[in-house]
Design an enzyme around this catalytic site. Structure first.
Site, PDB file in Angstrom:
ATOM      1  CB  CYS A   2      -0.881   0.040   1.235  1.00 42.74           C
ATOM      2  SG  CYS A   2      -1.893  -1.414   1.428  1.00 42.74           S
ATOM      3  NE  ARG A  27       4.822   1.771  -0.922  1.00 50.02           N
ATOM      4  CZ  ARG A  27       5.654   1.778   0.112  1.00 50.02           C
ATOM      5  NH1 ARG A  27       6.818   2.377   0.008  1.00 50.02           N
ATOM      6  NH2 ARG A  27       5.321   1.212   1.243  1.00 50.02           N
ATOM      7  CD1 TRP A  73       0.072  -5.554  -3.719  1.00 54.23           C
ATOM      8  CD2 TRP A  73      -0.055  -6.525  -1.709  1.00 54.23           C
ATOM      9  NE1 TRP A  73       0.608  -6.808  -3.818  1.00 54.23           N
ATOM     10  CE2 TRP A  73       0.544  -7.428  -2.601  1.00 54.23           C
ATOM     11  CE3 TRP A  73      -0.237  -6.925  -0.380  1.00 54.23           C
ATOM     12  CZ2 TRP A  73       0.967  -8.699  -2.220  1.00 54.23           C
ATOM     13  CZ3 TRP A  73       0.178  -8.187  -0.001  1.00 54.23           C
ATOM     14  CH2 TRP A  73       0.778  -9.065  -0.925  1.00 54.23           C
ATOM     15  CG  ASN A  99       1.575  -0.047   4.149  1.00 51.04           C
ATOM     16  OD1 ASN A  99       1.259  -1.218   3.923  1.00 51.04           O
ATOM     17  ND2 ASN A  99       2.795   0.429   3.946  1.00 51.04           N
ATOM     18  N   GLY A 100      -0.429  -1.967   6.280  1.00 53.51           N
ATOM     19  CA  GLY A 100      -0.037  -2.908   7.336  1.00 53.51           C
ATOM     20  C   GLY A 100      -1.153  -3.902   7.556  1.00 53.51           C
ATOM     21  CD  GLU A 480      17.834 -12.402  -9.295  1.00 56.65           C
ATOM     22  OE1 GLU A 480      17.341 -12.938  -8.285  1.00 56.65           O
ATOM     23  OE2 GLU A 480      17.485 -11.278  -9.692  1.00 56.65           O
ATOM     24  CE  LYS A 484      14.352 -10.310 -11.263  1.00 56.92           C
ATOM     25  NZ  LYS A 484      15.160 -10.237 -10.080  1.00 56.92           N
ATOM     26  CD  GLU A 487      10.468 -10.673  -9.856  1.00 58.63           C
ATOM     27  OE1 GLU A 487       9.830 -10.319  -8.860  1.00 58.63           O
ATOM     28  OE2 GLU A 487      11.691 -10.485  -9.966  1.00 58.63           O
ATOM     29  CG  HIS A 503      19.985 -35.861  -6.218  1.00 60.33           C
ATOM     30  ND1 HIS A 503      20.352 -37.059  -5.648  1.00 60.33           N
ATOM     31  CD2 HIS A 503      21.128 -35.242  -6.580  1.00 60.33           C
ATOM     32  CE1 HIS A 503      21.676 -37.154  -5.649  1.00 60.33           C
ATOM     33  NE2 HIS A 503      22.167 -36.066  -6.216  1.00 60.33           N
ATOM     34  CE  LYS A 602      12.124  -2.190  -6.612  1.00 61.48           C
ATOM     35  NZ  LYS A 602      12.881  -3.275  -7.277  1.00 61.48           N
TER      36      LYS A 602
HETATM   37  O1  M6R Z   1      13.803  -4.667  -1.077  1.00 61.84           O
HETATM   38  P1  M6R Z   1      14.368  -6.043  -0.823  1.00 61.84           P
HETATM   39  O2  M6R Z   1      15.655  -6.266  -1.528  1.00 61.84           O
HETATM   40  O3  M6R Z   1      14.454  -6.378   0.633  1.00 61.84           O
HETATM   41  O4  M6R Z   1      13.293  -7.016  -1.461  1.00 61.84           O
HETATM   42  C1  M6R Z   1      13.413  -8.403  -1.337  1.00 61.84           C
HETATM   43  C2  M6R Z   1      12.500  -9.113  -2.310  1.00 61.84           C
HETATM   44  O5  M6R Z   1      11.170  -8.794  -2.040  1.00 61.84           O
HETATM   45  C3  M6R Z   1      12.813  -8.731  -3.769  1.00 61.84           C
HETATM   46  O6  M6R Z   1      14.140  -8.988  -4.108  1.00 61.84           O
HETATM   47  C4  M6R Z   1      11.899  -9.502  -4.726  1.00 61.84           C
HETATM   48  O7  M6R Z   1      12.206 -10.854  -4.698  1.00 61.84           O
HETATM   49  C5  M6R Z   1      12.024  -8.920  -6.131  1.00 61.84           C
HETATM   50  N1  M6R Z   1      10.725  -8.760  -6.723  1.00 61.84           N
HETATM   51  C6  M6R Z   1      12.847  -9.750  -7.043  1.00 61.84           C
HETATM   52  O8  M6R Z   1      12.926  -9.231  -8.328  1.00 61.84           O
END
Ligand code: M6R
Length: 607
Positions: A2, A27, A73, A99-100, A480, A484, A487, A503, A602
């Site tokens: 949020c 965000r 959100w 927010n929370g 990673e 990417k 997501e 395995h 974000k």
């Molecule tokens: O702001 P942060 O680096 O603590 O965020 C951690 C994760 O939420 C963040 O890396 C998330 O996995 C990203 N969307 C990856 O692209």
């Protein structure tokens, strides 16, 4: 998660409320709303969907000096007009944005219902409006303070009251809020990005603090200790960094910015004369570095993948035992915290709730924790006993890219620093420094292959699943790459150590399961090559990231993306870039909203 904006001033605050919400779009959100005071009455407009939809549904002639805004959100209750914020009390005298998560909301709601309060949403947040209404006796500040006594869980909260239209109240306990100090206007927002175009003077509220803002004054209080004085910080980055600068998306811009952003991370931090680095923010003397027996990292998502690579570097080159842990797991497993262990929390945003929770657990147990983060003044930066900023510039796209390579740069610089204070020779130090210096141009060489990567994306986009395989330093890179892709394209992707193939995941292999191998020329090359052959024998499409000149891989793979040759330690900086680009181009080809993928935020400011 949020986004909150709030304004109290002498002129119409609507432009800030809307522009501020737009600055917080990154965000992640599913609905948006505003409340404002007009002719001593609260007016509220809220809509499921984008801020653009909200804008189309509000009157064109709003002119108010007291307003609050919100992007939601969803946590409790589906995205809908009713569940959107702001939420108002029964008599429409006050309005709140939150927010929370109010963890004990169901108990509070049952009580409020029993007392006759009427609810219009399924959210936890709405109880806040009714609770303050119940406590109100001609003094908003007292009513808010009284209400806070009942609440469990994290909240960032802004309150507007028609009965006291000259003020807004902002409360922080676990969810970030920043005050903006203007001329004849005061602002509040979830982060500084919303404020930067309006004021450069900001005050970061800490947990259990609140502020009463009027057009030309602000007073800050601690929940328990009463009125407090806070320092004003300056926003020191340029607004232009928040623009797309001709790129189609922020993610594209941030990927292509990496040769520059990594340069900013390293700037002034390499001491060639002594073949070492300096990280002033750590505030650690050499004698303190020498006493470190172990290093533990806590982080989430992409930041965790960077930590995994940093841990491998430190163990391998400096011989310090290292451990990496998902922050959300660490905080609840009652970990052993030792005084001779160095704890690092890594986070781009500096607001990740799980990482903050892990830091708090370390501190409660008497440990010191250092931060590696990008956002100056963020909660993690302020909670750290010392730390290193990435200086990568604002990262807006939800998918983290340039922050990752800058996190690697900080971790490599730290490995050099602590290595040189122990066993690492000046000549190895100098070899590493040459590699640091070559990073930007090596990245440029990979980015120049964008058309080739686009053509691979054309093939990749047709699959429903994807495997990413790598070993050693490239196991976290496989994770990673998979993160990417999944997501932003919503294609199911998994990262594995190539050695784990036999395995379990090998049973998935057939013509519909493409495999991306990260196979640069390193110590484990031959072993990964055997895995590649095993995969190829099972009719899979095989894509590879390999070292320039590797013809053996070319013969086996359907497509290869080459990275320039570099010292083994530095290859993760390079192998990750094509994977970022591949995910980006696949997402574009599939027409996905690259910068704001569905359901994602974000800054993950709730657990
Ligand atoms: O702001 P942060 O680096 O603590 O965020 C951690 C994760 O939420 C963040 O890396 C998330 O996995 C990203 N969307 C990856 O692209």
């Amino acid at each position: 998660m949020c986004g909150i904006t709030g304004y109290i001033g002498k002129t119409n605050g609507l432009p800030f409320i809307i522009q501020g919400l737009k600055r917080l779009e990154y965000r992640g959100y599913d609905s948006a709303g505003i409340s404002y005071i007009e002719n001593s009455k609260i007016k509220t407009y809220k809509k499921k969907g984008t801020i653009h939809i909200l804008e189309k549904n509000i009157p064109g002639n709003i002119n108010s000096t007291a307003l609050i805004g919100h992007t939601r959100w969803a946590t409790h209750g589906e995205p809908s007009d009713n569940n959107s914020h702001p939420h108002n009390d029964c008599n429409n005298n006050l309005s709140i944005v939150h927010n929370g998560v109010i963890e004990n909301y169901s108990i509070l709601k049952a009580k409020l219902l029993e007392e006759g309060h009427k609810f219009t949403s399924d959210t936890d947040s709405e109880i806040l409006a009714h609770l303050i209404e119940k406590c109100y006796d001609n003094d908003l500040l007292s009513a808010v303070r009284e209400s806070l006594r009942y609440l469990e869980g994290p909240y960032g909260l802004v309150i507007l009251s028609a009965k006291e239209p000259d003020k807004i109240i902002a409360v922080r306990n676990g969810s970030p809020l920043v005050l903006g100090i203007g001329e004849d206007a005061m602002y509040v927002a979830s982060d500084v990005n919303a404020l930067a175009a309006y004021t450069r003077n900001v005050i970061y509220l800490e947990d259990r603090e609140l502020a009463v803002l009027t057009a030309n004054s602000y007073r800050t209080y601690h929940f328990e200790s009463g009125e407090i004085q806070k320092t004003i910080d300056k926003i020191d980055w340029d607004l232009v960094e928040m623009e797309k600068k001709g790129f189609k998306d922020f993610m594209e811009k941030e990927i292509f910015e990496q040769p520059e952003s990594i340069g900013k991370t390293m700037k002034g931090r390499i001491l060639k004369e002594f073949a070492t680095s300096k990280l002033d923010g750590l505030n650690m003397r050499t004698s303190e570095l020498e006493q470190i027996k172990e290093i533990h990292f806590v982080a989430c998502g992409t930041s965790l993948h960077a930590a995994m690579i940093g841990a491998m570097w430190l163990e391998n080159y400096v011989r310090i035992p290292c451990r990496c842990e998902i922050a959300s797991e660490f905080r609840y497993r009652n970990p052993v915290v030792r005084a001779d262990t160095l704890y690092f929390a890594i986070s781009q945003s500096g607001e990740t709730k799980d990482t903050i929770g892990a830091m708090q657990e370390i501190k409660i147990k008497g440990g010191k924790v250092y931060g590696i983060c990008n956002v100056a003044g963020s909660t993690i930066a302020r909670l750290s006993d010392g730390g290193v900023y990435l200086h990568a510039g604002p990262e807006i796209a939800v998918a983290s890219t340039k922050a990752f390579t800058s996190q690697l740069a900080v971790l490599a610089l730290f490995t050099l620093l602590i290595g040189r204070s122990r066993n690492l020779s000046p000549s190895v130090g100098m070899q590493w420094i040459s590699e640091f210096e070559a990073l930007s141009s090596n990245m440029d060489k990979i980015l120049a292959q964008m058309d080739h990567i686009k053509s691979i994306a054309q093939k990749a986009k047709n699959y429903k699943n994807f495997l990413f395989l790598g070993r050693g330093l490239h196991y976290p890179i496989a994770l990673e790459g998979a993160l990417k892709l999944k997501e932003i394209t919503y294609i199911h992707a998994e990262g594995y150590s190539a050695a784990e193939l036999k395995h379990g995941p090998i049973s998935l292999l057939d013509k519909d399961m493409p495999v991306m191998f990260i196979i640069p020329k390193d110590e484990l090359y031959d072993k990964v090559f055997s895995n590649l052959q095993e995969v190829k024998a099972r009719t899979c499409k095989v894509f590879c990231i390999a070292t320039e000149g590797d013809t053996r891989v070319k013969e086996m793979a359907d497509d290869v993306i080459y990275i320039p040759e570099s010292r083994e330690m530095f290859t993760p900086f390079l192998t990750v870039v094509p994977l970022q680009l591949l995910a980006y181009y696949v997402a574009k080809l599939l027409g996905k909203p690259v910068d704001q993928p569905r359901h994602l935020a974000k800054s993950v400011t709730v657990e």
